[in-house]
Design a protein around this motif. Structure first.
Motif, mmCIF file in Angstrom:
data_model
loop_
_atom_site.group_PDB
_atom_site.id
_atom_site.type_symbol
_atom_site.label_atom_id
_atom_site.label_comp_id
_atom_site.label_asym_id
_atom_site.label_seq_id
_atom_site.Cartn_x
_atom_site.Cartn_y
_atom_site.Cartn_z
ATOM 1 N N GLU A 134 6.573 14.357 23.400
ATOM 2 C CA GLU A 134 6.420 15.871 22.958
ATOM 3 C C GLU A 134 7.606 16.752 22.926
ATOM 4 N N ASP B 88 -0.460 14.390 17.884
ATOM 5 C CA ASP B 88 -0.224 13.695 19.204
ATOM 6 C C ASP B 88 -1.116 12.547 19.263
ATOM 7 N N ARG C 78 7.880 10.926 33.103
ATOM 8 C CA ARG C 78 6.873 11.924 33.899
ATOM 9 C C ARG C 78 6.566 11.321 35.075
HETATM 10 MG MG LIG Z 1 2.588 13.368 24.870
#
Ligand SMILES: [Mg+2]
Ligand SMILES: Nc1ncnc2c1ncn2[C@@H]1O[C@H](COP(=O)(O)OP(=O)(O)OP(=O)(O)O)[C@@H](O)[C@H]1O
Length: 501
Positions: free
Chosen positions: A214, A279, A398
Protein backbone atom coordinates in the motif's frame (compact mmCIF):
# COMPACT_ATOMS: atom_id res chain seq x y z
CA UNK A 1 -68.65 51.91 52.06
CA UNK A 2 -70.56 50.74 49.07
CA UNK A 3 -73.83 52.08 50.61
CA UNK A 4 -72.51 55.65 51.18
CA UNK A 5 -71.07 55.79 47.73
CA UNK A 6 -74.42 54.95 46.28
CA UNK A 7 -75.86 58.18 47.73
CA UNK A 8 -75.39 61.29 45.56
CA UNK A 9 -74.27 63.75 48.31
CA UNK A 10 -71.35 65.67 46.60
CA UNK A 11 -68.98 63.00 47.72
CA UNK A 12 -67.32 61.11 44.82
CA UNK A 13 -69.71 58.91 42.94
CA UNK A 14 -68.72 55.36 42.22
CA UNK A 15 -68.15 56.51 38.66
CA UNK A 16 -65.77 59.24 39.90
CA UNK A 17 -63.98 56.66 41.93
CA UNK A 18 -63.88 54.39 38.92
CA UNK A 19 -62.52 57.19 36.75
CA UNK A 20 -60.01 58.14 39.42
CA UNK A 21 -58.96 54.56 39.70
CA UNK A 22 -58.67 54.32 35.94
CA UNK A 23 -56.57 57.46 35.73
CA UNK A 24 -54.46 56.30 38.68
CA UNK A 25 -53.90 52.97 37.04
CA UNK A 26 -53.25 54.69 33.72
CA UNK A 27 -50.56 56.85 35.36
CA UNK A 28 -48.97 53.92 37.12
CA UNK A 29 -49.02 51.86 33.94
CA UNK A 30 -46.97 54.63 32.31
CA UNK A 31 -44.52 54.45 35.18
CA UNK A 32 -44.51 50.69 35.00
CA UNK A 33 -43.86 50.84 31.32
CA UNK A 34 -41.08 53.36 31.89
CA UNK A 35 -39.59 51.24 34.62
CA UNK A 36 -39.86 48.20 32.42
CA UNK A 37 -38.20 50.08 29.60
CA UNK A 38 -35.41 51.24 31.92
CA UNK A 39 -34.99 47.71 33.18
CA UNK A 40 -34.86 46.48 29.61
CA UNK A 41 -32.31 49.13 28.72
CA UNK A 42 -30.19 48.16 31.71
CA UNK A 43 -30.48 44.52 30.70
CA UNK A 44 -29.62 45.39 27.11
CA UNK A 45 -26.59 47.37 28.30
CA UNK A 46 -25.44 44.50 30.50
CA UNK A 47 -26.01 42.06 27.68
CA UNK A 48 -24.07 44.27 25.27
CA UNK A 49 -21.27 44.60 27.81
CA UNK A 50 -21.16 40.84 28.31
CA UNK A 51 -21.12 40.25 24.59
CA UNK A 52 -18.32 42.78 24.04
CA UNK A 53 -16.31 41.26 26.90
CA UNK A 54 -16.82 37.71 25.66
CA UNK A 55 -15.92 38.52 22.05
CA UNK A 56 -12.62 37.10 20.87
CA UNK A 57 -11.93 40.16 18.74
CA UNK A 58 -10.27 43.06 20.55
CA UNK A 59 -12.82 45.91 20.83
CA UNK A 60 -12.52 49.48 22.16
CA UNK A 61 -14.88 52.47 22.26
CA UNK A 62 -13.78 56.13 22.17
CA UNK A 63 -16.12 58.95 23.27
CA UNK A 64 -16.67 62.35 21.66
CA UNK A 65 -13.77 63.81 23.68
CA UNK A 66 -11.44 61.26 22.09
CA UNK A 67 -11.03 59.39 25.40
CA UNK A 68 -11.14 55.62 25.82
CA UNK A 69 -14.43 54.62 27.51
CA UNK A 70 -14.55 50.88 27.01
CA UNK A 71 -12.11 48.08 26.25
CA UNK A 72 -12.75 44.34 26.38
CA UNK A 73 -10.50 41.60 27.74
CA UNK A 74 -9.36 40.54 24.27
CA UNK A 75 -8.21 44.12 23.76
CA UNK A 76 -6.20 44.41 26.99
CA UNK A 77 -4.65 41.02 26.25
CA UNK A 78 -3.72 41.95 22.70
CA UNK A 79 -2.33 45.41 23.46
CA UNK A 80 -0.60 44.37 26.67
CA UNK A 81 -2.02 47.22 28.79
CA UNK A 82 -4.48 46.94 31.69
CA UNK A 83 -7.99 48.42 31.76
CA UNK A 84 -6.76 51.06 34.28
CA UNK A 85 -3.93 52.07 31.96
CA UNK A 86 -6.38 52.56 29.11
CA UNK A 87 -9.71 53.92 30.42
CA UNK A 88 -10.13 57.73 30.26
CA UNK A 89 -6.86 58.02 28.38
CA UNK A 90 -6.50 59.71 24.98
CA UNK A 91 -7.36 57.58 21.94
CA UNK A 92 -3.66 57.42 21.05
CA UNK A 93 -2.67 55.74 24.34
CA UNK A 94 -2.02 52.30 22.79
CA UNK A 95 -0.28 53.45 19.61
CA UNK A 96 3.34 52.64 18.94
CA UNK A 97 5.49 55.58 17.86
CA UNK A 98 5.16 56.73 14.28
CA UNK A 99 1.64 55.44 13.73
CA UNK A 100 -1.38 57.64 13.11
CA UNK A 101 -4.49 56.98 15.15
CA UNK A 102 -7.18 55.36 13.02
CA UNK A 103 -9.86 56.30 15.59
CA UNK A 104 -9.01 60.02 15.44
CA UNK A 105 -9.07 59.87 11.66
CA UNK A 106 -12.45 58.09 11.62
CA UNK A 107 -13.86 60.70 14.02
CA UNK A 108 -12.42 63.62 12.06
CA UNK A 109 -13.78 62.41 8.74
CA UNK A 110 -16.93 60.63 9.91
CA UNK A 111 -15.93 57.72 7.64
CA UNK A 112 -15.17 54.15 8.61
CA UNK A 113 -11.62 52.86 8.18
CA UNK A 114 -11.16 49.26 7.13
CA UNK A 115 -8.31 46.89 7.87
CA UNK A 116 -5.29 49.12 8.30
CA UNK A 117 -2.08 47.70 9.74
CA UNK A 118 -0.90 49.19 13.04
CA UNK A 119 1.55 48.49 15.80
CA UNK A 120 0.21 48.75 19.32
CA UNK A 121 1.22 48.43 22.98
CA UNK A 122 4.62 48.16 24.65
CA UNK A 123 5.47 45.09 22.53
CA UNK A 124 4.59 46.97 19.32
CA UNK A 125 2.39 44.12 18.28
CA UNK A 126 1.31 44.10 14.66
CA UNK A 127 -2.48 44.28 14.32
CA UNK A 128 -5.12 44.86 11.72
CA UNK A 129 -7.58 47.54 12.80
CA UNK A 130 -11.01 48.61 11.58
CA UNK A 131 -12.80 51.66 13.00
CA UNK A 132 -16.38 52.92 12.63
CA UNK A 133 -17.44 56.40 13.78
CA UNK A 134 -20.49 56.53 16.07
CA UNK A 135 -22.89 59.10 14.60
CA UNK A 136 -26.02 60.15 16.55
CA UNK A 137 -28.43 62.70 15.07
CA UNK A 138 -25.79 63.81 12.61
CA UNK A 139 -23.18 64.37 15.31
CA UNK A 140 -20.01 62.34 15.81
CA UNK A 141 -20.24 60.89 19.31
CA UNK A 142 -17.10 58.77 19.24
CA UNK A 143 -15.98 55.60 17.50
CA UNK A 144 -15.70 51.87 17.93
CA UNK A 145 -12.64 49.92 16.84
CA UNK A 146 -11.87 46.23 16.32
CA UNK A 147 -8.35 44.79 16.20
CA UNK A 148 -6.99 41.42 15.19
CA UNK A 149 -3.58 39.96 15.89
CA UNK A 150 -1.72 39.60 12.58
CA UNK A 151 0.21 36.54 13.77
CA UNK A 152 -3.09 34.75 14.46
CA UNK A 153 -4.36 35.65 11.00
CA UNK A 154 -1.15 34.31 9.46
CA UNK A 155 -1.46 31.12 11.46
CA UNK A 156 -5.06 30.66 10.39
CA UNK A 157 -4.26 31.26 6.76
CA UNK A 158 -1.37 28.78 7.01
CA UNK A 159 -3.74 26.25 8.54
CA UNK A 160 -6.25 26.88 5.79
CA UNK A 161 -3.57 26.35 3.18
CA UNK A 162 -2.47 23.13 4.85
CA UNK A 163 -6.07 21.95 5.17
CA UNK A 164 -6.59 22.57 1.46
CA UNK A 165 -3.45 20.64 0.59
CA UNK A 166 -4.53 17.89 2.93
CA UNK A 167 -7.92 17.73 1.25
CA UNK A 168 -6.26 17.42 -2.13
CA UNK A 169 -4.04 14.61 -0.90
CA UNK A 170 -6.50 13.18 1.56
CA UNK A 171 -6.25 9.67 0.26
CA UNK A 172 -2.62 9.64 -0.76
CA UNK A 173 -0.62 9.88 2.41
CA UNK A 174 2.82 8.47 1.66
CA UNK A 175 5.64 9.26 -0.71
CA UNK A 176 8.85 7.45 -1.68
CA UNK A 177 10.60 9.08 1.27
CA UNK A 178 8.37 7.06 3.60
CA UNK A 179 9.59 3.76 2.22
CA UNK A 180 12.55 3.01 4.46
CA UNK A 181 15.37 0.73 3.36
CA UNK A 182 18.51 0.69 1.27
CA UNK A 183 18.97 -3.04 0.73
CA UNK A 184 19.46 -4.03 -2.93
CA UNK A 185 16.05 -5.75 -2.82
CA UNK A 186 14.05 -2.72 -1.71
CA UNK A 187 16.11 -0.40 -3.92
CA UNK A 188 15.22 -2.55 -6.91
CA UNK A 189 11.50 -2.29 -6.06
CA UNK A 190 11.76 1.45 -5.55
CA UNK A 191 13.58 1.84 -8.86
CA UNK A 192 10.82 0.04 -10.71
CA UNK A 193 8.13 1.98 -8.88
CA UNK A 194 9.79 5.27 -9.84
CA UNK A 195 9.79 4.22 -13.49
CA UNK A 196 6.10 3.30 -13.17
CA UNK A 197 5.35 6.71 -11.61
CA UNK A 198 6.61 8.40 -14.77
CA UNK A 199 4.03 6.63 -16.93
CA UNK A 200 0.38 5.60 -16.82
CA UNK A 201 1.21 1.90 -17.00
CA UNK A 202 -0.99 -0.49 -15.01
CA UNK A 203 1.03 -1.70 -12.03
CA UNK A 204 0.66 -4.95 -10.14
CA UNK A 205 2.26 -4.86 -6.69
CA UNK A 206 3.06 -8.31 -5.40
CA UNK A 207 4.42 -9.31 -2.05
CA UNK A 208 3.52 -10.94 1.20
CA UNK A 209 1.18 -9.41 3.72
CA UNK A 210 2.62 -6.40 5.54
CA UNK A 211 5.52 -5.75 3.17
CA UNK A 212 4.41 -2.24 2.23
CA UNK A 213 2.43 -2.71 -0.98
CA UNK A 214 0.00 0.00 0.00
CA UNK A 215 2.90 2.30 0.82
CA UNK A 216 4.24 1.74 -2.72
CA UNK A 217 0.83 2.43 -4.29
CA UNK A 218 0.61 5.78 -2.48
CA UNK A 219 4.18 6.66 -3.41
CA UNK A 220 3.67 5.90 -7.11
CA UNK A 221 0.58 8.12 -7.21
CA UNK A 222 2.35 10.89 -5.28
CA UNK A 223 5.28 10.89 -7.67
CA UNK A 224 3.09 10.73 -10.76
CA UNK A 225 1.71 13.56 -12.85
CA UNK A 226 -1.70 12.68 -11.38
CA UNK A 227 -0.68 13.57 -7.81
CA UNK A 228 -3.12 16.49 -7.60
CA UNK A 229 -6.00 14.31 -8.71
CA UNK A 230 -7.91 11.75 -6.63
CA UNK A 231 -6.28 8.63 -5.24
CA UNK A 232 -9.00 6.17 -4.38
CA UNK A 233 -8.30 2.91 -2.62
CA UNK A 234 -10.73 0.08 -2.99
CA UNK A 235 -10.19 -3.02 -0.91
CA UNK A 236 -11.75 -5.74 -3.04
CA UNK A 237 -11.97 -8.09 -0.08
CA UNK A 238 -13.94 -5.60 2.01
CA UNK A 239 -16.82 -4.91 -0.39
CA UNK A 240 -19.63 -7.48 -0.51
CA UNK A 241 -19.70 -9.21 -3.93
CA UNK A 242 -23.28 -8.09 -4.55
CA UNK A 243 -22.30 -4.44 -4.25
CA UNK A 244 -18.92 -4.52 -5.94
CA UNK A 245 -20.15 -3.87 -9.48
CA UNK A 246 -22.19 -0.80 -8.59
CA UNK A 247 -19.45 0.49 -6.27
CA UNK A 248 -16.78 0.21 -8.97
CA UNK A 249 -18.70 1.12 -12.09
CA UNK A 250 -21.67 3.12 -10.77
CA UNK A 251 -25.31 2.60 -11.62
CA UNK A 252 -28.17 4.33 -13.38
CA UNK A 253 -31.41 5.37 -11.77
CA UNK A 254 -33.80 2.46 -11.32
CA UNK A 255 -31.17 -0.16 -12.17
CA UNK A 256 -32.05 -2.07 -9.01
CA UNK A 257 -34.48 -1.64 -6.16
CA UNK A 258 -33.04 0.86 -3.72
CA UNK A 259 -30.96 2.60 -6.40
CA UNK A 260 -30.60 6.32 -5.72
CA UNK A 261 -32.51 8.84 -7.79
CA UNK A 262 -30.30 10.06 -10.58
CA UNK A 263 -28.02 7.01 -10.15
CA UNK A 264 -24.49 7.23 -8.79
CA UNK A 265 -21.00 7.30 -10.18
CA UNK A 266 -18.61 4.52 -9.26
CA UNK A 267 -14.99 4.58 -8.09
CA UNK A 268 -13.70 4.35 -11.67
CA UNK A 269 -15.37 7.62 -12.59
CA UNK A 270 -14.59 9.20 -9.24
CA UNK A 271 -10.91 8.50 -9.72
CA UNK A 272 -10.92 9.74 -13.31
CA UNK A 273 -7.82 11.83 -13.92
CA UNK A 274 -6.25 10.21 -10.88
CA UNK A 275 -5.43 6.73 -9.64
CA UNK A 276 -7.64 3.84 -8.58
CA UNK A 277 -5.82 1.47 -6.22
CA UNK A 278 -7.42 -1.96 -6.39
CA UNK A 279 -6.12 -3.63 -3.26
CA UNK A 280 -6.46 -7.40 -2.78
CA UNK A 281 -7.22 -7.81 -6.49
CA UNK A 282 -7.24 -11.61 -6.01
CA UNK A 283 -10.56 -11.20 -4.22
CA UNK A 284 -12.27 -9.67 -7.27
CA UNK A 285 -15.24 -11.91 -8.15
CA UNK A 286 -14.86 -13.76 -11.47
CA UNK A 287 -17.94 -12.18 -13.06
CA UNK A 288 -16.45 -8.72 -12.58
CA UNK A 289 -13.00 -9.62 -13.81
CA UNK A 290 -14.21 -9.45 -17.45
CA UNK A 291 -15.65 -6.01 -16.87
CA UNK A 292 -12.40 -4.89 -15.24
CA UNK A 293 -10.41 -6.24 -18.19
CA UNK A 294 -12.54 -4.18 -20.56
CA UNK A 295 -12.01 -1.07 -18.43
CA UNK A 296 -8.25 -1.67 -18.58
CA UNK A 297 -8.11 -2.42 -22.30
CA UNK A 298 -10.65 -0.02 -23.77
CA UNK A 299 -10.51 2.62 -21.04
CA UNK A 300 -14.27 2.55 -20.93
CA UNK A 301 -16.80 1.42 -18.38
CA UNK A 302 -20.50 0.70 -18.44
CA UNK A 303 -22.63 1.73 -15.50
CA UNK A 304 -24.89 -0.91 -14.04
CA UNK A 305 -28.30 -0.67 -15.71
CA UNK A 306 -26.97 1.14 -18.78
CA UNK A 307 -25.50 -0.04 -22.05
CA UNK A 308 -23.77 3.14 -23.19
CA UNK A 309 -20.05 2.94 -22.54
CA UNK A 310 -18.32 5.85 -20.81
CA UNK A 311 -14.70 6.86 -21.36
CA UNK A 312 -12.63 7.10 -18.19
CA UNK A 313 -9.06 8.26 -17.69
CA UNK A 314 -8.24 6.27 -14.57
CA UNK A 315 -4.81 4.86 -13.79
CA UNK A 316 -4.90 1.44 -12.13
CA UNK A 317 -2.53 0.17 -9.48
CA UNK A 318 -3.45 -3.29 -8.23
CA UNK A 319 -1.97 -5.22 -5.31
CA UNK A 320 -2.16 -8.75 -4.02
CA UNK A 321 -0.46 -11.18 -1.72
CA UNK A 322 -2.34 -14.09 -3.28
CA UNK A 323 -0.85 -16.78 -5.48
CA UNK A 324 -2.57 -15.62 -8.68
CA UNK A 325 -0.87 -18.32 -10.78
CA UNK A 326 -2.41 -20.99 -8.62
CA UNK A 327 -5.76 -19.22 -8.73
CA UNK A 328 -5.61 -19.33 -12.54
CA UNK A 329 -5.04 -23.08 -12.40
CA UNK A 330 -8.01 -23.34 -10.05
CA UNK A 331 -10.06 -21.19 -12.46
CA UNK A 332 -10.57 -18.56 -9.80
CA UNK A 333 -8.72 -15.84 -11.67
CA UNK A 334 -8.95 -15.02 -15.39
CA UNK A 335 -5.75 -15.61 -17.27
CA UNK A 336 -6.36 -12.72 -19.69
CA UNK A 337 -6.84 -10.28 -16.79
CA UNK A 338 -3.70 -11.67 -15.15
CA UNK A 339 -1.62 -10.90 -18.25
CA UNK A 340 -3.18 -7.45 -18.61
CA UNK A 341 -2.41 -6.66 -14.98
CA UNK A 342 1.09 -8.09 -15.12
CA UNK A 343 2.39 -5.62 -17.71
CA UNK A 344 4.43 -3.99 -14.98
CA UNK A 345 4.73 -6.20 -11.90
CA UNK A 346 6.65 -4.93 -8.89
CA UNK A 347 7.81 -7.37 -6.27
CA UNK A 348 7.85 -5.86 -2.79
CA UNK A 349 10.40 -7.89 -0.81
CA UNK A 350 9.59 -9.76 2.36
CA UNK A 351 11.44 -8.53 5.43
CA UNK A 352 13.49 -11.72 5.61
CA UNK A 353 14.69 -11.06 2.05
CA UNK A 354 15.93 -7.63 3.09
CA UNK A 355 17.20 -8.22 6.62
CA UNK A 356 19.80 -5.48 6.24
CA UNK A 357 16.98 -2.95 6.32
CA UNK A 358 15.67 -4.14 9.69
CA UNK A 359 17.79 -1.77 11.84
CA UNK A 360 16.79 1.31 9.88
CA UNK A 361 13.13 0.33 9.67
CA UNK A 362 13.03 -0.65 13.36
CA UNK A 363 14.57 2.68 14.42
CA UNK A 364 12.19 4.67 12.29
CA UNK A 365 9.20 2.69 13.60
CA UNK A 366 10.43 3.14 17.19
CA UNK A 367 10.67 6.86 16.60
CA UNK A 368 7.14 6.99 15.20
CA UNK A 369 5.68 4.86 18.02
CA UNK A 370 7.41 6.87 20.76
CA UNK A 371 6.10 10.12 19.29
CA UNK A 372 2.60 8.63 19.26
CA UNK A 373 2.77 7.49 22.89
CA UNK A 374 4.92 10.36 24.16
CA UNK A 375 7.75 8.00 25.19
CA UNK A 376 11.46 8.70 25.41
CA UNK A 377 12.92 5.40 24.15
CA UNK A 378 15.28 6.60 21.47
CA UNK A 379 17.45 3.63 20.60
CA UNK A 380 17.70 -0.13 20.37
CA UNK A 381 20.76 -1.88 21.83
CA UNK A 382 22.96 -4.22 19.80
CA UNK A 383 21.67 -7.52 21.13
CA UNK A 384 18.04 -6.44 20.75
CA UNK A 385 18.75 -5.36 17.19
CA UNK A 386 20.52 -8.63 16.41
CA UNK A 387 17.53 -10.48 17.74
CA UNK A 388 15.12 -8.42 15.63
CA UNK A 389 17.28 -9.00 12.58
CA UNK A 390 17.00 -12.75 13.03
CA UNK A 391 13.30 -13.19 13.70
CA UNK A 392 11.24 -14.93 11.02
CA UNK A 393 8.93 -11.94 10.37
CA UNK A 394 6.22 -13.87 8.59
CA UNK A 395 4.06 -10.76 9.01
CA UNK A 396 6.83 -8.51 7.66
CA UNK A 397 7.04 -4.79 8.53
CA UNK A 398 3.54 -4.81 9.97
CA UNK A 399 4.55 -7.54 12.41
CA UNK A 400 7.78 -5.74 13.30
CA UNK A 401 5.75 -2.61 13.99
CA UNK A 402 3.32 -4.54 16.20
CA UNK A 403 6.17 -6.14 18.17
CA UNK A 404 7.80 -2.76 18.75
CA UNK A 405 4.46 -1.23 19.70
CA UNK A 406 3.80 -3.91 22.32
CA UNK A 407 7.37 -3.63 23.61
CA UNK A 408 7.20 0.15 23.97
CA UNK A 409 3.85 -0.01 25.78
CA UNK A 410 5.34 -2.43 28.32
CA UNK A 411 8.52 -0.39 28.87
CA UNK A 412 8.97 1.87 31.90
CA UNK A 413 8.14 5.37 30.55
CA UNK A 414 11.58 6.80 31.33
CA UNK A 415 13.49 3.93 29.65
CA UNK A 416 15.78 5.36 26.97
CA UNK A 417 17.17 2.15 25.52
CA UNK A 418 15.21 -0.79 24.18
CA UNK A 419 17.08 -3.93 25.24
CA UNK A 420 16.91 -7.58 24.25
CA UNK A 421 15.05 -8.65 27.39
CA UNK A 422 12.30 -6.10 26.77
CA UNK A 423 11.30 -7.78 23.51
CA UNK A 424 10.75 -11.32 24.78
CA UNK A 425 7.13 -10.95 25.80
CA UNK A 426 6.17 -9.26 22.60
CA UNK A 427 7.54 -11.97 20.32
CA UNK A 428 5.92 -14.64 22.44
CA UNK A 429 2.53 -13.50 21.23
CA UNK A 430 3.28 -13.99 17.54
CA UNK A 431 2.03 -17.19 15.89
CA UNK A 432 4.78 -19.83 15.42
CA UNK A 433 7.37 -18.94 12.81
CA UNK A 434 6.99 -22.20 10.92
CA UNK A 435 3.33 -21.59 10.19
CA UNK A 436 3.95 -18.03 9.08
CA UNK A 437 6.88 -18.83 6.89
CA UNK A 438 4.88 -21.54 5.15
CA UNK A 439 2.30 -18.91 4.33
CA UNK A 440 4.94 -16.55 3.18
CA UNK A 441 6.57 -19.01 0.83
CA UNK A 442 3.50 -20.33 -0.87
CA UNK A 443 3.50 -17.58 -3.48
CA UNK A 444 7.15 -17.84 -4.44
CA UNK A 445 7.91 -21.56 -4.06
CA UNK A 446 6.33 -24.43 -5.86
CA UNK A 447 7.27 -27.92 -4.76
CA UNK A 448 6.80 -29.80 -1.53
CA UNK A 449 10.54 -30.20 -1.00
CA UNK A 450 11.17 -26.46 -1.30
CA UNK A 451 8.33 -25.67 1.07
CA UNK A 452 9.60 -28.17 3.59
CA UNK A 453 13.11 -26.71 3.40
CA UNK A 454 11.86 -23.16 3.84
CA UNK A 455 9.88 -24.22 6.86
CA UNK A 456 12.82 -26.11 8.35
CA UNK A 457 15.25 -23.25 7.78
CA UNK A 458 12.95 -20.78 9.51
CA UNK A 459 12.36 -23.10 12.43
CA UNK A 460 16.06 -23.73 13.00
CA UNK A 461 16.91 -20.07 12.66
CA UNK A 462 14.28 -19.10 15.19
CA UNK A 463 15.32 -21.72 17.74
CA UNK A 464 18.97 -20.68 17.40
CA UNK A 465 18.02 -17.07 18.08
CA UNK A 466 15.92 -18.07 21.05
CA UNK A 467 18.71 -20.14 22.54
CA UNK A 468 21.13 -17.29 21.99
CA UNK A 469 23.38 -19.39 19.80
CA UNK A 470 23.64 -22.26 22.31
CA UNK A 471 23.48 -25.23 19.90
CA UNK A 472 23.11 -27.91 22.57
CA UNK A 473 20.10 -26.08 23.92
CA UNK A 474 18.74 -25.55 20.42
CA UNK A 475 19.13 -29.25 19.53
CA UNK A 476 17.35 -30.21 22.72
CA UNK A 477 14.51 -27.77 22.01
CA UNK A 478 14.14 -29.20 18.51
CA UNK A 479 14.29 -32.77 19.76
CA UNK A 480 17.12 -33.68 17.37
CA UNK A 481 20.71 -34.69 17.93
CA UNK A 482 23.45 -32.09 18.03
CA UNK A 483 25.03 -33.81 15.02
CA UNK A 484 21.80 -33.51 13.07
CA UNK A 485 21.51 -29.84 14.00
CA UNK A 486 25.06 -29.16 12.74
CA UNK A 487 24.18 -30.86 9.47
CA UNK A 488 21.17 -28.63 9.01
CA UNK A 489 23.10 -25.49 10.00
CA UNK A 490 25.59 -26.30 7.25
CA UNK A 491 22.83 -27.13 4.80
CA UNK A 492 21.20 -23.72 5.24
CA UNK A 493 24.48 -21.83 5.62
CA UNK A 494 23.55 -20.45 9.03
CA UNK A 495 25.88 -19.09 11.72
CA UNK A 496 25.55 -19.64 15.47
CA UNK A 497 22.77 -17.09 15.78
CA UNK A 498 20.81 -18.50 12.89
CA UNK A 499 21.94 -15.84 10.42
CA UNK A 500 22.70 -16.71 6.85
CA UNK A 501 26.47 -16.72 6.35
MG1 LIG B 1 -2.41 -3.75 1.93
N1 LIG C 1 9.75 -0.06 3.81
C1 LIG C 1 8.94 0.41 4.76
N2 LIG C 1 9.30 1.48 5.49
C2 LIG C 1 8.51 1.96 6.45
N3 LIG C 1 7.32 1.44 6.78
C3 LIG C 1 6.89 0.38 6.11
C4 LIG C 1 7.68 -0.19 5.06
N4 LIG C 1 7.01 -1.25 4.57
C5 LIG C 1 5.86 -1.33 5.26
N5 LIG C 1 5.76 -0.35 6.19
C6 LIG C 1 4.67 -0.15 7.14
O1 LIG C 1 4.16 -1.43 7.47
C7 LIG C 1 2.74 -1.43 7.53
C8 LIG C 1 2.16 -2.40 6.54
O2 LIG C 1 2.36 -1.93 5.21
P1 LIG C 1 1.23 -2.04 4.09
O3 LIG C 1 -0.10 -1.81 4.67
O4 LIG C 1 1.64 -1.18 2.95
O5 LIG C 1 1.37 -3.58 3.72
P2 LIG C 1 0.69 -4.43 2.57
O6 LIG C 1 1.78 -4.99 1.75
O7 LIG C 1 -0.33 -3.60 1.88
O8 LIG C 1 0.03 -5.59 3.39
P3 LIG C 1 -1.32 -6.47 3.10
O9 LIG C 1 -1.01 -7.39 1.95
O10 LIG C 1 -1.54 -7.22 4.36
O11 LIG C 1 -2.39 -5.49 2.78
C9 LIG C 1 2.32 -0.01 7.28
O12 LIG C 1 2.12 0.64 8.51
C10 LIG C 1 3.48 0.59 6.53
O13 LIG C 1 3.54 1.97 6.74
Amino acid sequence: MTGSLQKNTGTPTPFDVFLGAVSFFQGSSDINALQEELGNLRKAKELLHTIIQATQDAIYIIDENAKVVLVNQAYTRLVGLSEEQLLNQPATVDLAEGYESASLKAMATGRPIREVTMRVGPAKKEVIESVAPLILNGEIKGCVGVMQDVSVIFRLSEELHRANRHLMHLESKYSFGDIIGTSPQILESKKKALIAADTDVTVLLRGESGTGKELFAHAIHQASIRHNKPFIRVNCSAIPESLMESELFGYSEGSFSGAKKGGRIGYFEEASGGTLFLDEIGEMPLFLQAKLLRALQEKEIVRLGENKPLMVDTRIIAATNADLERMIRQKKFREDLYYRLSVFPIHVPALRESRDDIPEIARSLLDKICKEYGRATSDIDTSAMEYLQNCAWGGNVRELENVLRRTVINLPPQEKLLRREHINDAVGTIPPADYQSLNGHVASLGGYEELKNAWEEDLIRRVLVQSNGNRTKAARALGISLRNLYKKITKYHLDALGRIE
